[in-house]
Design a protein around this motif. Structure first.
Motif, PDB file in Angstrom:
ATOM      1  N   LEU A  14       1.149  -0.950   0.284  1.00 25.80           N
ATOM      2  CA  LEU A  14      -0.233   0.222  -0.141  1.00 25.80           C
ATOM      3  C   LEU A  14       0.829   1.354   0.071  1.00 25.80           C
ATOM      4  O   LEU A  14       0.197   1.975  -1.030  1.00 25.80           O
ATOM      5  N   LEU A  15       2.109   1.454   0.286  1.00 24.90           N
ATOM      6  CA  LEU A  15       2.635   2.499   0.663  1.00 24.90           C
ATOM      7  C   LEU A  15       4.083   2.452  -0.111  1.00 24.90           C
ATOM      8  O   LEU A  15       4.295   2.942  -0.729  1.00 24.90           O
ATOM      9  N   GLY A  16       4.801   1.332   1.024  1.00 24.63           N
ATOM     10  CA  GLY A  16       6.425   1.075   0.570  1.00 24.63           C
ATOM     11  C   GLY A  16       6.598  -0.084   0.069  1.00 24.63           C
ATOM     12  O   GLY A  16       4.840  -0.746  -0.837  1.00 24.63           O
ATOM     13  N   CYS A  62      -4.563  -0.672  -6.236  1.00 23.32           N
ATOM     14  CA  CYS A  62      -4.924   0.368  -4.877  1.00 23.32           C
ATOM     15  C   CYS A  62      -3.313   0.702  -3.769  1.00 23.32           C
ATOM     16  O   CYS A  62      -2.908   0.218  -4.168  1.00 23.32           O
ATOM     17  N   LEU A  63      -3.423   1.934  -3.714  1.00 23.41           N
ATOM     18  CA  LEU A  63      -2.450   2.320  -2.959  1.00 23.41           C
ATOM     19  C   LEU A  63      -3.518   3.362  -1.425  1.00 23.41           C
ATOM     20  O   LEU A  63      -4.592   3.788  -1.646  1.00 23.41           O
ATOM     21  N   ALA A  64      -2.235   3.127  -0.580  1.00 26.37           N
ATOM     22  CA  ALA A  64      -2.732   3.943   0.692  1.00 26.37           C
ATOM     23  C   ALA A  64      -2.562   5.403   0.043  1.00 26.37           C
ATOM     24  O   ALA A  64      -1.935   6.079  -1.016  1.00 26.37           O
ATOM     25  N   ALA A  65      -3.411   6.917   0.667  1.00 25.49           N
ATOM     26  CA  ALA A  65      -3.757   7.842   0.221  1.00 25.49           C
ATOM     27  C   ALA A  65      -2.227   8.977   0.897  1.00 25.49           C
ATOM     28  O   ALA A  65      -1.850   9.759   0.146  1.00 25.49           O
ATOM     29  N   ASP A  66      -1.675   7.915   2.083  1.00 22.73           N
ATOM     30  CA  ASP A  66      -1.299   8.863   2.858  1.00 22.73           C
ATOM     31  C   ASP A  66      -0.381   7.622   3.730  1.00 22.73           C
ATOM     32  O   ASP A  66      -0.986   6.645   3.912  1.00 22.73           O
ATOM     33  N   ALA A  68      -0.310   7.639   6.824  1.00 23.56           N
ATOM     34  CA  ALA A  68      -1.490   7.363   7.640  1.00 23.56           C
ATOM     35  C   ALA A  68      -2.888   6.593   7.380  1.00 23.56           C
ATOM     36  O   ALA A  68      -3.002   5.797   7.451  1.00 23.56           O
ATOM     37  N   PHE A  69      -2.895   6.593   5.907  1.00 22.55           N
ATOM     38  CA  PHE A  69      -3.521   5.235   5.704  1.00 22.55           C
ATOM     39  C   PHE A  69      -4.899   5.847   5.963  1.00 22.55           C
ATOM     40  O   PHE A  69      -6.165   4.722   6.200  1.00 22.55           O
ATOM     41  N   SER A  70      -5.143   7.135   5.713  1.00 17.15           N
ATOM     42  CA  SER A  70      -6.685   7.335   5.639  1.00 17.15           C
ATOM     43  C   SER A  70      -7.581   7.294   4.599  1.00 17.15           C
ATOM     44  O   SER A  70      -8.534   7.178   5.116  1.00 17.15           O
ATOM     45  N   GLU A 316       5.778   7.235  11.907  1.00 19.27           N
ATOM     46  CA  GLU A 316       5.270   8.575  12.012  1.00 19.27           C
ATOM     47  C   GLU A 316       3.805   7.622  12.206  1.00 19.27           C
ATOM     48  O   GLU A 316       3.231   5.742  11.502  1.00 19.27           O
ATOM     49  N   GLY A 317       2.736   8.258  12.757  1.00 22.42           N
ATOM     50  CA  GLY A 317       1.057   7.420  12.547  1.00 22.42           C
ATOM     51  C   GLY A 317       1.583   6.190  13.629  1.00 22.42           C
ATOM     52  O   GLY A 317       2.013   7.153  15.001  1.00 22.42           O
ATOM     53  N   GLN A 318       1.097   5.222  13.616  1.00 21.40           N
ATOM     54  CA  GLN A 318       0.840   4.492  14.888  1.00 21.40           C
ATOM     55  C   GLN A 318       2.411   3.956  14.643  1.00 21.40           C
ATOM     56  O   GLN A 318       1.915   2.583  15.171  1.00 21.40           O
TER      57      GLN A 318
END
Length: 387
Positions: A14-16, A62-66, A68-70, A316-318
């Motif tokens: 999703l992100l990396g 699909c991918l994470a928007a940011d 924080a996986f918002s 970042e985030g959790q």
């Protein structure tokens, strides 16, 4: 149809790109062990990922928007909706049935990727009705979300659907119960595989690190900007300032950050900036010291190559996974770790200089997780078929 066991491997990054790289290494290991492998990938396509002789089926991405996986976005940057989910679920089930696997390996779920229950729960129901071996593939450390209900849900799903949980780690460093409190409830399914590590040619080569560069990297680069800027600021303060500093940014580093680094390299021949290197493992093997984020794949490759390393975990985030693993390794002297929130140039410069002088201290860990994962899974499949 081939007599080889047929294995489907589901992965969603999703992100990396760490999840995809680990899945690719597992796919190659399964093929080496004699399986026919089809990888179902749900993330944005990544060039140059080596799946070996395994086949790749790219699902609608699909991918994470940011960080924080918002939200989840499709390949065009739109928030995914119910129609998108329905379409992808139907494709996944159709292609899975066409492949006719003997076993399904699902990366991270149900310990993560809960957003994809819309397709994974129907897949698990189908696989169970088909009598398939169902396997969860999970890294050694989970992110603590502070949700006991999610932990209970994951344990319940394991007991309901899964035959095996492959934990890609070594309990001598961190037992699974450290970050999954219900591990005892699924202990009969848990198998530690050791760490899944790339097997680069560089691992058997001998280099003189005294002549090497300072290698700065951040995986795919999506959240690497602060690390790269701090490294650039630390260079002039470091005892390593007369060496070449090579920045391998990753394809996903934002253009603003990449441009900042390129401008610096334009006025200083001791700075090299590149998006990607196909021989990155060789760079790690011969560099004087490495500075990187703490992704699973990079850290384990650095350990395997005995590269002097300073890690700045993404937090970042959790996000807690990278920090915990790096801290446990730092306690054993295997590397140095600096928290991202305290990334001051003078501290970074001093830490890099110190680690380069100390070198890499060996640590006893099982780094043959790909081969062990294949052995465990195919043995379980044979036993299931025998019954």
């Amino acid at each position: 149809m081939s007599d080889r066991p047929r294995l489907a491997l589901y992965v969603q990054h999703l992100l990396g790109i760490g999840h995809l790289r680990r899945a690719a290494a597992l796919a190659r290991a399964f093929v080496d062990a004699g399986a026919e492998v089809l990888v179902f990938s749900g993330g944005i396509p990544v060039p140059d990922i080596d799946f070996g002789a395994a086949r790749l089926l790219q699902m609608p991405a699909c991918l994470a928007a940011d960080a924080a996986f918002s939200a989840l976005l499709d390949a065009e940057g739109r928030v995914i909706d119910s129609a998108w989910k329905d379409s992808r679920r139907e494709l996944l089930l159709k292609e899975m049935a066409a492949f006719q696997p003997d076993a399904i390996v699902i990366e991270m779920y149900p310990f993560g990727r809960r957003q994809f229950r819309f397709e994974l729960l129907p897949l698990l129901y189908w696989a169970q009705n088909q009598g398939l071996l169902i396997v969860s593939s999970v890294r050694d450390i989970l992110v603590d979300k502070g949700r006991d209900d999610r932990v209970l849900e994951a344990a319940d799903l394991i007991r309901r659907y899964f035959d095996l949980v492959l934990v890609h780690g070594d309990p001598r460093l961190v037992p699974f119960e450290r970050t999954f409190p219900r591990a005892t409830a699924i202990a009969d399914r848990l198998r530690y595989t050791g760490y899944v590590v790339e097997k680069p040619a560089a691992a058997s080569a001998t280099y003189d690190r005294n002549e090497g560069e300072v290698l700065v990297s951040a995986g795919g680069g999506a959240v690497g900007g602060p690390l790269f800027r701090a490294a650039l600021a630390a260079r002039g303060l470091s005892g390593l300032k007369d060496r070449v500093w090579r920045f391998v940014t990753g394809r996903n580093l934002p253009e603003e950050d990449f441009g900042y680094l390129k401008r610096a390299s334009g006025v200083d021949s001791g700075i090299i900036v590149e998006r990607f290197r196909s021989d990155f493992a060789d760079l790690m093997a011969r560099c004087h010291v490495s500075l990187s984020q703490g992704g699973y794949n990079t850290v384990m490759e650095l350990l395997a190559l005995r590269t002097p390393s300073v890690i700045v975990p993404f937090s970042e985030g959790q996000e807690s996974e990278q920090a915990l693993r790096a801290e446990l390794l730092a306690e054993r002297g295997a590397l140095d770790v600096l928290p991202a929130e305290h990334l001051e140039p003078d501290t970074l410069a001093a830490t890099l200089t110190r680690r380069a002088q100390i070198g890499a201290l060996p640590i006893e860990l099982d780094l043959d997780g790909g081969r062990h994962s294949a052995e465990i899974t195919l043995a379980a499949l044979a036993a299931k078929k025998a019954h």
